[in-house]
Motif scaffolding. Structure first.
Motif, PDB file in Angstrom:
ATOM      1  N   ILE A   1       0.466  -0.032 -11.789  1.00  0.00           N
ATOM      2  CA  ILE A   1      -0.173  -1.351 -11.771  1.00  0.00           C
ATOM      3  C   ILE A   1       0.826  -2.422 -12.186  1.00  0.00           C
ATOM      4  O   ILE A   1       0.898  -3.512 -11.597  1.00  0.00           O
ATOM      5  N   LYS A   2       1.633  -2.111 -13.205  1.00  0.00           N
ATOM      6  CA  LYS A   2       2.605  -3.090 -13.705  1.00  0.00           C
ATOM      7  C   LYS A   2       3.774  -3.298 -12.747  1.00  0.00           C
ATOM      8  O   LYS A   2       4.331  -4.399 -12.682  1.00  0.00           O
ATOM      9  N   THR A   3       4.135  -2.260 -11.993  1.00  0.00           N
ATOM     10  CA  THR A   3       5.280  -2.400 -11.086  1.00  0.00           C
ATOM     11  C   THR A   3       4.858  -2.877  -9.698  1.00  0.00           C
ATOM     12  O   THR A   3       5.538  -3.713  -9.095  1.00  0.00           O
ATOM     13  N   LEU A   4       3.744  -2.368  -9.181  1.00  0.00           N
ATOM     14  CA  LEU A   4       3.315  -2.714  -7.826  1.00  0.00           C
ATOM     15  C   LEU A   4       2.489  -3.996  -7.781  1.00  0.00           C
ATOM     16  O   LEU A   4       2.387  -4.634  -6.736  1.00  0.00           O
ATOM     17  N   LYS A   5       1.852  -4.321  -8.905  1.00  0.00           N
ATOM     18  CA  LYS A   5       0.997  -5.517  -8.994  1.00  0.00           C
ATOM     19  C   LYS A   5      -0.016  -5.588  -7.842  1.00  0.00           C
ATOM     20  O   LYS A   5      -0.034  -6.542  -7.054  1.00  0.00           O
ATOM     21  N   PRO A   6      -0.874  -4.582  -7.728  1.00  0.00           N
ATOM     22  CA  PRO A   6      -1.884  -4.593  -6.655  1.00  0.00           C
ATOM     23  C   PRO A   6      -2.941  -5.668  -6.902  1.00  0.00           C
ATOM     24  O   PRO A   6      -3.112  -6.152  -8.032  1.00  0.00           O
ATOM     25  N   ASP A   7      -3.648  -6.024  -5.836  1.00  0.00           N
ATOM     26  CA  ASP A   7      -4.765  -6.964  -5.971  1.00  0.00           C
ATOM     27  C   ASP A   7      -6.009  -6.268  -6.510  1.00  0.00           C
ATOM     28  O   ASP A   7      -6.833  -6.888  -7.182  1.00  0.00           O
ATOM     29  N   LEU A   8      -6.122  -4.980  -6.181  1.00  0.00           N
ATOM     30  CA  LEU A   8      -7.360  -4.245  -6.430  1.00  0.00           C
ATOM     31  C   LEU A   8      -7.035  -2.813  -6.832  1.00  0.00           C
ATOM     32  O   LEU A   8      -6.112  -2.202  -6.278  1.00  0.00           O
ATOM     33  N   VAL A   9      -7.815  -2.280  -7.784  1.00  0.00           N
ATOM     34  CA  VAL A   9      -7.663  -0.884  -8.196  1.00  0.00           C
ATOM     35  C   VAL A   9      -9.039  -0.224  -8.198  1.00  0.00           C
ATOM     36  O   VAL A   9      -9.970  -0.723  -8.837  1.00  0.00           O
ATOM     37  N   PHE A  10      -9.154   0.880  -7.450  1.00  0.00           N
ATOM     38  CA  PHE A  10     -10.325   1.745  -7.553  1.00  0.00           C
ATOM     39  C   PHE A  10      -9.976   2.783  -8.609  1.00  0.00           C
ATOM     40  O   PHE A  10      -9.061   3.592  -8.422  1.00  0.00           O
ATOM     41  N   LEU A  11     -10.713   2.786  -9.716  1.00  0.00           N
ATOM     42  CA  LEU A  11     -10.302   3.520 -10.906  1.00  0.00           C
ATOM     43  C   LEU A  11     -11.367   4.520 -11.352  1.00  0.00           C
ATOM     44  O   LEU A  11     -12.504   4.145 -11.647  1.00  0.00           O
TER      45      LEU A  11
END
Length: 266
Positions: A44-54
């Motif tokens: 999350i910190k490196t790719l900086k996605p808009d959305l995460v299904f967690l």
């Protein structure tokens, strides 16, 4: 624009299932997947996605630990995906966009993606406004001030269709069209529909920003009314009046807000 998406689940079959379901949405771009919480925080910190299904229940760092682990950055939108319903309250307390039960239903997922699009569209509008304001503040300070004043009117894309309300130990998903009126009591809002009343911890100012002003108008210092629910206007003394709603409830319109009544006078 594409929605850069990260999938996090310790079960590879669950990830594959979400990949298949999300393939139906052309604007969803799955940038990566991971199977544990530590890896999720790093990506999350490196790719900086808009959305995460967690996923929630994972060995080591669970889904809530992942959310805590990214508090030092601007977080992506989070949708929890789990086989257990007993984490819903805690999930919405983390400001998650949604809470999906496995196996994820197609219609339910489509509703979630629609909400994601609205949130991201709103964010992009704010980001562009921030860039413009920063530029104008350097070259034309007066224009920057005018822009800031104009931003009191929110973009149409931000208005919510559903509001999640945590009340009496449950999460209620309220269709805003069914809301008749909203009364304020400090930092709490009492939301009335035709057959229910719910308590929401939020200020009236913040809640107003989430509702379309074409339908929801303040008629008193502490009351918002859904104008689509108004069935009659009853004059009162001193320039005040009452609005009779679909349910039969009557709401007083104070003199300060009597311009709202002109919408019903032709």
């Amino acid at each position: 624009m594409t929605i850069r998406t990260l999938l996090v689940d310790d079960e590879k079959l669950a990830i594959q299932g979400m990949q298949v379901r999300l393939a139906e949405f052309e604007d969803i771009e799955i940038v990566d997947t991971c199977t544990n919480g530590r890896e999720a925080i790093r990506k999350i910190k490196t790719l900086k996605p808009d959305l995460v299904f967690l996923d929630i229940q994972m060995p080591g760092f669970d889904g809530f630990a992942v959310v805590k682990g990214i508090m030092d950055i601007e977080p992506p939108l989070i949708v929890f995906c789990t086989a257990y319903s007993d984490h819903a309250l805690r999930a919405f307390e983390t400001q998650a966009v949604d809470y999906l039960m496995k196996p994820v239903e197609t219609d339910r997922l489509a509703d979630t993606i629609a909400r994601i699009r609205e949130r991201l569209a709103d964010k992009r509008v704010r980001d562009e406004a921030d860039k413009l304001r920063g530029l104008l503040s350097e070259v034309a300070p007066e224009a920057a001030e005018e822009l800031e004043q104009s931003e009191d009117t929110p973009a149409p894309s931000r208005y919510e269709k559903l509001i999640n309300v945590k009340d009496r130990g449950q999460i209620f998903r309220v269709d805003v069209d069914t809301i008749e009126r909203i009364d304020a009591a400090g930092d709490y809002m009492c939301i009335y529909t035709a057959d229910n009343s719910l308590i929401l911890r939020e200020t009236m100012k913040d809640l107003e920003k989430r509702l379309d002003p074409k339908n929801f108008q303040r008629v008193h210092r502490s009351t918002i009314v859904n104008l689509d629910q108004v069935r009659q206007v009853k004059p009162h003394t001193n320039g005040e009046c009452f609005l009779v709603l679909e349910s039969g409830a009557e709401v007083k319109v104070s003199r300060s807000y009597r311009d709202v009544v002109t919408r019903f006078v032709h």
